[in-house]
Design a protein around this motif. Sequence first.
Motif, PDB file in Angstrom:
ATOM      1  N   SER A 262     -18.802  84.795  53.139  1.00  0.00           N
ATOM      2  CA  SER A 262     -19.277  84.103  54.344  1.00  0.00           C
ATOM      3  C   SER A 262     -18.418  82.871  54.624  1.00  0.00           C
ATOM      4  CB  SER A 262     -20.751  83.735  54.217  1.00  0.00           C
ATOM      5  OG  SER A 262     -20.945  82.780  53.217  1.00  0.00           O
ATOM      6  N   VAL A 263     -17.983  82.160  53.566  1.00  0.00           N
ATOM      7  CA  VAL A 263     -17.093  81.014  53.763  1.00  0.00           C
ATOM      8  C   VAL A 263     -15.766  81.482  54.354  1.00  0.00           C
ATOM      9  CG1 VAL A 263     -15.721  79.278  52.542  1.00  0.00           C
ATOM     10  CG2 VAL A 263     -18.135  79.549  52.003  1.00  0.00           C
TER      11      VAL A 263
ATOM     12  N   ALA B 100     -12.945  82.436  61.497  1.00  0.00           N
ATOM     13  CA  ALA B 100     -13.461  82.313  62.859  1.00  0.00           C
ATOM     14  C   ALA B 100     -12.971  81.038  63.540  1.00  0.00           C
ATOM     15  CB  ALA B 100     -14.989  82.333  62.847  1.00  0.00           C
ATOM     16  N   ARG B 101     -12.538  80.052  62.774  1.00  0.00           N
ATOM     17  CA  ARG B 101     -12.028  78.816  63.356  1.00  0.00           C
ATOM     18  C   ARG B 101     -10.746  79.069  64.123  1.00  0.00           C
ATOM     19  NH1 ARG B 101     -12.313  74.325  58.576  1.00  0.00           N
ATOM     20  NH2 ARG B 101     -14.557  74.095  58.536  1.00  0.00           N
TER      21      ARG B 101
ATOM     22  N   GLU C 156     -15.239  84.155  56.151  1.00  0.00           N
ATOM     23  CA  GLU C 156     -15.455  84.573  57.540  1.00  0.00           C
ATOM     24  C   GLU C 156     -15.525  83.359  58.466  1.00  0.00           C
ATOM     25  OE1 GLU C 156     -18.951  86.965  57.469  1.00  0.00           O
ATOM     26  OE2 GLU C 156     -17.952  88.619  56.443  1.00  0.00           O
ATOM     27  N   ARG C 157     -16.200  82.285  58.017  1.00  0.00           N
ATOM     28  CA  ARG C 157     -16.276  81.077  58.833  1.00  0.00           C
ATOM     29  C   ARG C 157     -14.901  80.456  59.025  1.00  0.00           C
ATOM     30  NH1 ARG C 157     -20.586  77.630  55.987  1.00  0.00           N
ATOM     31  NH2 ARG C 157     -20.167  79.166  54.422  1.00  0.00           N
ATOM     32  N   LEU C 158     -14.092  80.439  57.955  1.00  0.00           N
ATOM     33  CA  LEU C 158     -12.745  79.887  58.072  1.00  0.00           C
ATOM     34  C   LEU C 158     -11.876  80.724  59.006  1.00  0.00           C
ATOM     35  CD1 LEU C 158     -11.993  78.775  54.417  1.00  0.00           C
ATOM     36  CD2 LEU C 158     -12.426  77.315  56.382  1.00  0.00           C
TER      37      LEU C 158
END
Length: 179
Positions: A45-46, A52-53, A48-50
């Motif tokens: 999840s981390v 997505a930036r 994926e968040r990175l």
Amino acid sequence: MKRIHDALLALGPAGVIGIGVLIFCVPFYFSAVQPAERELQAQRSVAERLNARTPFQPVSSGGRAGELRRFYGLFPPLEKLPDQLERVYGFARAANLELLQGEYRLEMPRVGMPAYRITLPIRGTYAQVRQFVGATLKDMPSASLDALRFERKRIGDPQLEAQVRMTVYFRPVNEGDTP
């Protein structure tokens, strides 16, 4: 007891080993596999968040010289050395540390950034030293921690004798002359 013994004889050595492995697998799953799966999911999840930036887009400048000037602009000019030193002392006062006589040395290289080397022997608790170092590095991005040494006179003594070596970097004097 006789029934268990008869059942084990009927299973044979391979069956007994198989049951032992099954019994071992249950606590192993809950103690090792399940936490590892949770950690893997958290890492995914981390990631994926990175992803997505939006990617970093540098601001175009006047070439490498402009980039270098902008980089040097992040550092204080050498004229601000007394102010920077006062900030270090302020962080020590805020942490209630006892500062002993330190050593100070200004290094002016022909090329590159001037560096002001500070060696401060201090006396206080571990928490006070940690607060001082943390505040200095957080609020003075032009400072770096070079060395940190602790010494305790007696085992139960909460007071430490510490020596902090740090460097504060400054904008080169001839920064405007950079090609």
